[in-house]
Design a protein around this motif. Structure first.
Motif: not given
Length: 303
Positions: A91-105
């Motif tokens: 889960s570290i990847v999803d939490r800290f990777e570079m991402l401009g915008r996204g959604l968490v369901g």
């Protein structure tokens, strides 16, 4: 009538008889206060004063000469530690990777951005104020679950960092080198944000492309044999084109441009007393530009 000889004592230890003078200040010193000098002995205070007055050796770009590439070692260590962390907790990847915008369901899953998303979905990424992703993503790599390419991602990046990072660090000095690395990483992330904000990215490639630009600029400035340097740059640019279909070319290009700008400031600042100030001002100006671009884009994405 006999005359008594005067007893001389150490200026730091008045109870200790001394017969040796400091060759610099001419005060008497005892064996505990003696320090070997080119001629005779000096006292502790004169040795310290002499060390302060000696001008530190500098590289051609103004950095202090270092005997070991400590910063490169630390950067490699941080990348490896982050990768080990990914192996323990994916889960570290999803939490800290570079991402401009996204959604968490509501199920904890990660989804593409939609402006009109349900109320039980919430935003993530830079648009949600997670600015740390601009740098933390540069210390993460494809997880081992991605197959062979996942392992090669960190292996190839760390090998390149090891080979080129030591050269660049030795020429720039530790502070300038670390500044270059971080600004290159940030430049790569900002270009990703500007062009592909919905695409998750990770890896040290942006920073390494910045080091590649530095390697080229420094070689040109020093008048080095450009044959090997040009071959290296040709390979780097070729990978930039090939990677367009495989990895984040935006991150690579952003790091290359940021690294080039920083090193141009390092290499061509006037060699006068204000050189360090000019170099630092150029880095601050680039940082300010990247921050302004990030704020403007995040505001646009959130609208």
């Amino acid at each position: 009538m006999e005359s008594e000889s005067t007893v001389t004592t150490c200026y730091r230890h008045p109870k200790v008889e001394s017969h040796v003078r400091c060759t610099r200040c001419d005060r008497y010193i005892c064996p505990d206060c003696m320090r070997e000098a080119a001629v005779g002995h000096q006292c502790v205070e004169c040795v310290k004063e002499g060390a302060r007055s000696v001008r530190q050796a500098r590289t051609a770009f103004g950095g202090r000469i270092a005997t070991a590439p400590v910063v490169t070692y630390v950067l490699i260590g941080l990348n490896v530690l982050a990768y080990l962390g990914e192996l323990v907790r994916s889960s570290i990847v999803d939490r800290f990777e570079m991402l401009g915008r996204g959604l968490v369901g509501p199920d904890g899953g990660h989804y593409m951005w939609m402006a009109d998303h349900p109320s039980d979905y919430h935003a993530e990424g830079v648009v949600a104020g997670e600015w740390y992703r601009l740098l933390t993503g540069a210390f993460l790599h494809l997880p081992v679950s991605e197959g062979t390419f996942g392992i090669l991602h960190i292996v190839m990046n760390m090998l390149t960092l090891w080979n080129i990072g030591r050269v660049v660090e030795s020429q720039l000095g530790r502070v300038r080198y670390l500044t270059l690395y971080l600004l290159s990483a940030l430049g790569g992330s900002v270009l990703v944000l500007l062009i592909a904000p919905d695409t998750p990215t990770l890896g040290a490639s942006g920073a390494i492309f910045g080091l590649g630009a530095a390697y080229y600029v420094m070689a040109r400035r020093l008048g080095a044999d450009m044959g090997q340097v040009n071959r290296f740059m040709a390979g780097l640019l070729l990978w930039l084109l090939i990677s367009a279909g495989l990895t984040s070319w935006q991150g690579h290009l952003g790091g290359l441009l940021a690294g080039g700008v920083v090193t141009l400031a390092y290499a061509y600042a006037p060699r006068e007393r204000h050189r360090s100030l000019i170099q630092a001002s150029a880095c601050v100006a680039l940082l300010a530009l990247l921050v302004i671009l990030t704020v403007a884009k995040a505001t646009e994405l959130a609208a």
